[in-house]
Design an enzyme around this catalytic site. Structure first.
Site, short mmCIF file in Angstrom:
data_model
loop_
_atom_site.label_atom_id
_atom_site.label_comp_id
_atom_site.label_asym_id
_atom_site.label_seq_id
_atom_site.Cartn_x
_atom_site.Cartn_y
_atom_site.Cartn_z
CB SER A 264 -0.89 0.01 1.25
OG SER A 264 -0.09 0.33 2.37
CE LYS A 265 -0.54 8.48 -0.33
NZ LYS A 265 0.58 8.81 0.51
#
Ligand code: GLU
Length: 509
Positions: A264-265
């Site tokens: 994920s970011k």
């Protein structure tokens, strides 16, 4: 009969393209090129609520940067234009109505409250809160209502959606190139909405209709779409298109470096690597996320790294140019299990490419950075700096960041090295060494410097190891760096001698 290979990358422009999306696009592209097929870009933007300005442009630019060429798409057009679903709006509804005609779909008039009540009721009974082949029988739709009531509601302009009518209990079986046979029972699926109350198709309808209309032969997409595949298979069947249903290949997820969960970011922020191909500024919050391009990665290194995150060539080879990837790539060698992202590996790939590229190319790349720092140097000089520095760094930009001493005299000297290595007698030795260097020809070679240094040490009775690091420090300000004699030969006698003298006058221990 073998069909011409036509694949599509079908992103929704809801934000910056994730690096996993780039990998999906890359696998599509490699497959298309390998089979002399067509690579299509289709923008799936029917959900206007999730539309983010700039996202489509970002996708297009990212793909170009990585070296993925689009044959048909919003920019280049093609025989099935338009390639933006928002511009194809009018095409989808007819298929939903066609399904109603055939008895494979139905009108549903339920309000938000009706749906909410249904969910509550099912949850209370410990059942899946889904609109499905069981629960639809107690809802307001054209299955439960008499035909004249349905007609009256439609005529009065009441709002409705169209849902697919899935069989109660039926095995839905399809083949996935990566996963083999996948079987799902229709009892586990819900009657998804195909056409929304505003007349717009949902993702499922638009996606299947477009894949059909665009003659897509293979659907290569992320694993997160695997749960939708049985529904899509049913749509092909119900629409009478089963004969030309594309083959499916669901790619493994890109996992966090630790291996648990999707990358994920936040992992990128936490571990200091980009999860986006290029920098992205959120148009709402102005929050900036870094990208591979602006972090100094080479696009071909990124493509190479991404290709190997989930695909394993037959040998253990790791370095592949794009044409070599096209040659070697097969979907059969894509693994089922998730691929762990490895930051060190990303660095390694970049470093490999940095070392392989022609020095002139790297020099041109770093020239603007050199100028912006106020340094000046001719191209051939910069090329030689590249050759001397590139084994020490992972990114081209670090050649300039860490090799500033090739362009200017150091202003400071690494204090740790001064403390460790600069002895009371060092200054006198270095002064004598500078004098010896001054006696050399105007353009001494690396060996000339080395020989002069060695013979001084011998004659003065000092170990070379005692003076080598102080000498490097005097010339570059640092304790480590490019090969010392080559570095001095490049900088040149006329600058080296005064640098040593300056250092001696500045470094007091
Ligand atoms: N629009 C979908 C996405 O954003 C496409 C999925 C598919 O390839 O079918 O990923």
């Amino acid at each position: 009969m073998t069909r011409p290979v036509r694949v599509r990358f079908a992103p929704s422009p809801t934000g910056p393209l994730h690096i996993g999306g780039v990998r999906t696009a890359l696998y599509n592209y490699l497959f298309a090129r390998k089979h002399h097929g067509t690579m299509i870009l289709r923008i799936e933007d029917t959900d206007q609520n999730r539309f983010v300005p700039g996202a489509e442009q970002y996708i297009v630019e990212s793909l170009k940067w990585v070296g993925i060429e689009i044959d048909e798409g919003p920019e280049n057009g093609g025989p099935h234009a338009p390639y933006r679903q928002s511009e194809r709006k009018g095409m989808y509804a007819q298929y939903a109505y066609d399904l109603i005609e055939k008895g494979f779909a139905y009108y549903a008039f339920d309000t938000e409250e009706d749906l909410e009540q249904m969910r509550k009721r099912l949850e209370a009974g410990n059942m899946q809160p889904a609109y499905d082949s069981v629960s639809r029988n107690s809802m307001k739709n054209s299955i439960t209502m008499p035909a004249d009531e349905v007609k009256a509601r439609l005529e009065s302009g009441e709002s409705y959606v169209i849902r697919i009518k899935l069989p109660r209990k039926e095995e839905i079986r399809f083949h996935d190139i990566i996963r083999g046979w996948v079987t799902v029972n229709s009892a586990q699926l819900d009657d998804k909405v195909l056409l929304k109350s505003d007349g717009m198709p949902t993702y499922h309808l638009a996606n299947v209709v477009d894949d059909y209309l665009m003659g897509i032969s293979h659907v290569i997409r992320g694993e997160e779409w695997l749960p939708s595949a049985p529904l899509h298979v049913m749509l092909y069947r119900y629409l009478g298109w089963e004969e030309v249903m594309p083959q499916f290949a669901h790619l493994p997820l890109l996992l966090k470096p630790e291996g648990n969960g999707k990358l994920s970011k936040r992992d990128g922020d936490r571990l200091g690597f980009p999860v986006f191909p290029m920098q992205w500024t959120d148009p709402k919050t102005n929050e900036v996320s870094s990208g591979y391009r602006d972090s100094g990665y080479f696009p071909d290194a990124v493509a190479n790294m991404l290709a190997l995150l989930g695909w394993h060539p037959s040998d253990n080879r790791e370095l592949f140019s794009m044409p070599e990837l096209i040659e070697a790539f097969t979907l059969e060698k894509v693994s089922k299990s998730g691929a762990k992202f490895d930051v060190q590996k990303a660095f390694w790939f970049n470093q490999q490419y940095l070392q392989q590229k022609p020095a002139s190319e790297v020099a041109s790349l770093i020239n603007p950075q050199i100028k912006s720092k106020g340094y000046e140097a001719p191209q051939e000089y910069v090329e030689q700096v590249v050759v001397l520095m590139r084994e020490k760094v992972q990114f081209a930009k670090d050649i300039v960041e860490e090799g500033g001493y090739f362009f200017v005299q150091p202003e400071t000297y690494d204090q740790e090295v001064v403390q460790k290595k600069w002895k009371p007698e060092t200054s006198a030795h270095l002064t004598a060494i500078a004098a010896a260097f001054a006696q050399l020809s105007d353009k001494p070679s690396a060996e000339d410097f080395e020989n002069a240094f060695k013979s001084y040490c011998e004659q003065a009775g000092v170990k070379t190891g005692e003076l080598l690091q102080p000498l490097r420090l005097a010339v570059s300000g640092k304790g480590v760096g490019a090969p010392i004699w080559e570095m001095m030969a490049l900088i040149g006698r006329d600058l080296i001698v005064p640098r040593i003298e300056t250092a001696v006058s500045k470094i007091s221990f």
